[in-house]
Design an enzyme around this catalytic site. Sequence first.
Site, PDB file in Angstrom:
ATOM      1  N   VAL A  82       4.171  -0.769   3.951  1.00 36.38           N
ATOM      2  CA  VAL A  82       2.868  -1.163   4.453  1.00 36.38           C
ATOM      3  C   VAL A  82       2.243  -2.086   3.420  1.00 36.38           C
ATOM      4  O   VAL A  82       2.110  -1.723   2.254  1.00 36.38           O
ATOM      5  CB  VAL A  82       1.947   0.049   4.683  1.00 36.38           C
ATOM      6  N   PHE A 129      10.288   4.284   7.185  1.00 38.10           N
ATOM      7  CA  PHE A 129      10.128   3.285   8.237  1.00 38.10           C
ATOM      8  C   PHE A 129      10.128   1.871   7.691  1.00 38.10           C
ATOM      9  O   PHE A 129      10.396   0.929   8.402  1.00 38.10           O
ATOM     10  CB  PHE A 129       8.806   3.521   8.970  1.00 38.10           C
ATOM     11  N   LEU A 179       0.826  -1.207   0.000  1.00 40.42           N
ATOM     12  CA  LEU A 179       0.000   0.000   0.000  1.00 40.42           C
ATOM     13  C   LEU A 179       0.860   1.259   0.000  1.00 40.42           C
ATOM     14  O   LEU A 179       0.413   2.320  -0.424  1.00 40.42           O
ATOM     15  CB  LEU A 179      -0.902   0.010   1.230  1.00 40.42           C
ATOM     16  N   GLY A 180       2.034   1.122   0.502  1.00 39.10           N
ATOM     17  CA  GLY A 180       2.885   2.301   0.555  1.00 39.10           C
ATOM     18  C   GLY A 180       4.201   1.956   1.209  1.00 39.10           C
ATOM     19  O   GLY A 180       4.378   0.858   1.735  1.00 39.10           O
ATOM     20  N   ASP A 210       2.335  14.588  13.840  1.00 37.25           N
ATOM     21  CA  ASP A 210       2.319  14.626  12.375  1.00 37.25           C
ATOM     22  C   ASP A 210       0.894  14.558  11.848  1.00 37.25           C
ATOM     23  O   ASP A 210       0.587  13.788  10.943  1.00 37.25           O
ATOM     24  CB  ASP A 210       3.160  13.497  11.793  1.00 37.25           C
ATOM     25  N   LYS A 267       2.324  -3.004   8.716  1.00 36.38           N
ATOM     26  CA  LYS A 267       3.494  -2.143   8.568  1.00 36.38           C
ATOM     27  C   LYS A 267       4.712  -3.002   8.854  1.00 36.38           C
ATOM     28  O   LYS A 267       4.834  -3.556   9.949  1.00 36.38           O
ATOM     29  CB  LYS A 267       3.370  -1.005   9.590  1.00 36.38           C
TER      30      LYS A 267
END
Lengths: 343, 953
Positions: free
Chosen positions: B144, B141, B136-137, B257, B159
């Site tokens: 995901v 970090f 998904l992305g 954030d 994640k």
Amino acid sequence: MDNSTQESRLRSEHSVTYDSPHPIYAMAFSSTPSLASPLQRIAVGSFIEDYNNRVDIISFNADSSSVRHQPSLSFDHPYPPTKLMFQPNAHSSLRKSSSDLLATSGDYLRLWEVRENSVDAISLLNNSKTSEFCAPLTSFDWNDIEPKRIGTSSIDTTCTIWDIEKGVVETQLIAHDKEVYDIAWGEARVFASVSADGSVRIFDLRDKEHSTIIYESPQPDTPLLRLAWNKQDLRYMATILMDSNKIVILDIRSPTMPVAELERHRACVNAIAWAPQSSRHICSAGDDSQALIWELPTVAGPNGIDPISMYSAGSEINQLQWSAAQPDWIAIAFANKMQLLKV
Amino acid sequence: MDGVSPDNEAEQSQGRDLGVASSSSASTGLGWRPSQLGFTPYIWSGETSDNSQTLRVVVRKSLLARLTKEIVETYQICNPQFKYSEELNPKRYLTSPSVGVLNDGYDNVNSDLILTVNYVLVNLERNRRYLVKDVLGHGTFGQVAKCWVSDTNSYVAVKIIKNQPAYYQQALVEVSILNTLNKKYDPEDKHHIVRIYDYFVYQRHLCICFELLDTNLYELIKLNHFRGLSLSIVQLFSKQILHGLALLKEAGIIHCDLKPENILLCTSVKPAEVKIIDFGSACMEDRTVYSYIQSRYYRSPEVLLGYQYTTAIDMWSFGCIVAELFLGLPLFPGASEFDLLRRMIEILGGQPPDYVLRDAKNTNKFFKCIGSIQNGENSEISTNGRSSYQALTEDEYEARELKKPSIGKEYFNHMNLEAIVINYPYRKNLPKEDILKENQIRLALIDFLRGLVEFDPAKRWSPFQASRHPFVTGEPFTHPYEPPLETPRVPVVQAVKVDHHPGGGHWFAAGLSPNVPNKSRPSLYSSLHFQMVQYPPANSYGSVGSHGSYNDSVGLGSSYGSYGESNNMFAYYSPVGPSGIHLLGHGSTSMLGNSPDARRRVIQYQPGNGRGISPSAGTFTHLPLGASPSQFTPPSSYTQVSASSPGHYGPTSPARGTSHGSPLGKTSTVSQFNRRKNWGCSGSPQTQDITFSPHWQGQCPDSSIHGEGTAQVLSSSPSYLQSNTDAASWKLRGVGANQKMTCLFMPSSNSNLQSTELGHDNPESCLSLPDPGDWDPNYSDELLLQEDSSDGSCLATEFGRSMNISSTEPFVGFGRFNHASSASPPISIQRQNGPVQAYSNVEMDSSPAHDVQAGYMRSMSKPFHLIPRMLQNSPNRFGLQSVQRFAHGRPTQFSDWNQIKAQAPPSGFGSGGPRSPRNSSFSNSMTWGRRVNPPVSNIPPASCARKDYARID
């Protein structure tokens, strides 16, 4: 019917049957009848539960509504061929006079040259890195704009695009997340495929990073088994789901929502073919032993779409081909028979 | 069956239009029909045969199945030696680069786990398997992934953290914070915080499993072509986000954030709601270590200035988000920190209070001292020059920093907040009465925003206070809101609160409230309503910043590099001892985002300034998983911190070893959990419409700004600024505005539903700002999707057709949704009228908007509008391209398509565009694309065009 005898005569004039010693699955019309004669070749592949299978070449005379088996042109084929196809356009450099190029798929893609009195194996196109394992090809399609190009679909989730003139792989794409069951070209560089993952995807060789999903079966992972791209109007395609009596008509401009679902078969559909000469007609055949011809209306009634004509065969129809060269003829295969029907 | 009837007039009114055949078939097989030769006419055999059918027993599979689904079995029957191994299938890699070089080949060079389709992540303890289906992305970090859990028959977002200690540790903080929030504070999932389901280590990667959500608010706005959402939606989302923020405050957690990208729609529930995600930068309020936090547009003044911060920074971000939801564009799209501050000062008409400036470590970067610093504690910020600080001009900044500050485009040129909100174009078709109502709500919104984007963190409203605001509660807004007393929360550390600004209500601060009806209000604000934190002058925080330990190079900000990828910052934690962290070096990074419409946040690496910090007592970082934050307090050091003993931040002893927020930046936060899928818009006809909204089409790129009518606005705006002394009262202005609007909109309200968008096609009415009224003729506040309509209209323009697309189909769950109006051919009426123009001619810089437009126009000018796909694609990173690619530039055969599509054939086969059948079916299922609805759920925007295959050779 007021005159049954007349009808039977008509029927016999308009249908021809070829009896094979074997059950038939794959089937193909040659692209053009030779200029010299009205003869058109039909290749017929056996479905025998044995390593050794057969491909027979039948010549079909539309004028006399007759078929003739040419034993000299029969050849052995490993495993039942999943698809047979003659080279679509006759004017390729590959085509020699009076001979036809025939491709077959099974364990591998093979090319054969069908001559007057013999058939020669030209090439075996194998992209596998290992000899021990094999990922069978479920289907292939010959690009009729770029006849050197054949795309194959495999259960290894890929589609492979071959340059058959050079005998090399042009590209191999992991097309789906599961087995790929059928492939169809839309134009020279655009093809679509269907898969066990339940999706219809369109690929453009100019951008190999992306595909476009234009349909997904309603139940996730319901396999889509066959795909037919309407050559008369490339906006439309048809696909069939496993164990479903539906033919799903898609408009590639409106992904995911079929424009129509044809649901008059009473058992699962096994084969579909768009009319070569009309953008609105499609033929389907299935386990209900029926072949149905549909005319897509501009407006569907509330109760769905009825076919305009039908043909009942003796048993489950496994295959259906609509002759591009002689669009008045449709071939169906059921049990050991191939039958040609005039429309 | 009707035959070939090219001009079948009846087709649009009856049944399902297949869009197939007729006219186009004329060119091909004109009139070809199969004759009944080999075939016989079809006869429906009716029920009897059906019965016989049910009796039919499938004895064996068809040959088709045996050569597709069961081909391996078939081949094995044919040849017992036949062998097929699924293992040998080429893998589709989801991770790039896909070459395994680290972690025994499991990780790529970036320490990301190399994922392929159907890769299995296993929580060995729980024996739970996660089947990776898609990515998904990804970000600094890690990645995901969208995963299928067969045990629960559901998808989740996992994640997968990079296999590096710093990321691992930081992710543990996120786990800890979320666990605490979920379990301790929000066991019933009522506070709009993403749920964490599971976490485990697999192949040395920490995997955190979250609920799978849908698109984020940025994508939502983008789907709307950066036009604002309706006030009722803004209100709904605001309320929900506030719920979440209240929880965070209660838990003493700062998100750090907050931005539209980190607020996701959750469409699995009804009505749709939003949830706050990504606690990868979050920290405990008492452990605010990092000074470079928050995404720039949403960065609070105190963070920007390097002042100590609290949960109030989230409230600032929240205010920015609320404004952006309404405006469709960021309120402060600062291209640099200087630009950001400049915009704040201009739009808000004030500046940070002197007590902040006095102590903030970055003050010198942006301000010059024009008075005595020793100036009284109570120095009031204002624009009247009483402040001791004056913001640097661009030139002054350049002189100091030796470089030009980046200045972004102006979207709301020289307007203050009030003018921006008041003058924001109305949705078209807003009936007169609704305009009055809208104006009232807009005034409430202004008041609401003023309490949130308040320079003084001490005066900024708390979530609780904000949630009582009439804008949120829906109560009539009659006078400036006076927030209730915040219940004093005395958590771990509580300092005595001192109000530095007696008399400084937020109205004042904003330069807004000259005529406060309630005389006592200022004092209320100053003394009662705020939980005042005591900020001793020259206190600790100031020293933090200025004392180089945190930031030697002020210009670079003491970022911890949250946005930088591979900034060499590694924080090594000893899980056992309180070793704290060693920042071996870090690249301070800053995000670039020059314009809101190009919000891909480019990561800019700035030279890292290495610093060695040897924190004394590591504290929070060692949070055991699942522990509640309160367990971890070493109150000593921590109290001291907030008590502001400067020494603590000295270069040698940063009191805290923390890592929250740090390395886990999320560059790709945009994509967070679910960029695509079921967000109903995608793929739906409506979405398409968004894409092709006539509004944009109709606009001519060179629309000029009309002077008339602007004057009014202009003239009034200065008065806002001067409002401290100005006689114009708040109320008066309000009334005035109402009146103005009223008269302005009389004409349009007359034209009512049917004529709606029309104005846009008229160049005169070109707006520089997106006009919310333009995309939804029958703007209905009930549900968000309506924001996306204007379906038909786009079609109408696009195809030159006037079709009523689903005009009679109520969208389930959405109430009225009449496309008829939008479908009607453009007949411009109202916008011609002077008064109407007035509002659209608000003084503003038109160019940015035009850019946006231009973008759309470009895409619209493409001949091949696979409309539905376009839509679907819009939320998708790859979509558009691929569609267009597919659509254009194809040489031969497909040109036919293009023409057909672009030209709107009369009917039948040739007619392009989505036709009624589909639309109607869509409309029935149009509930936000919820999963329960097969048709919609099938429309994965993602599915439409995604990177779902890979070249092998």
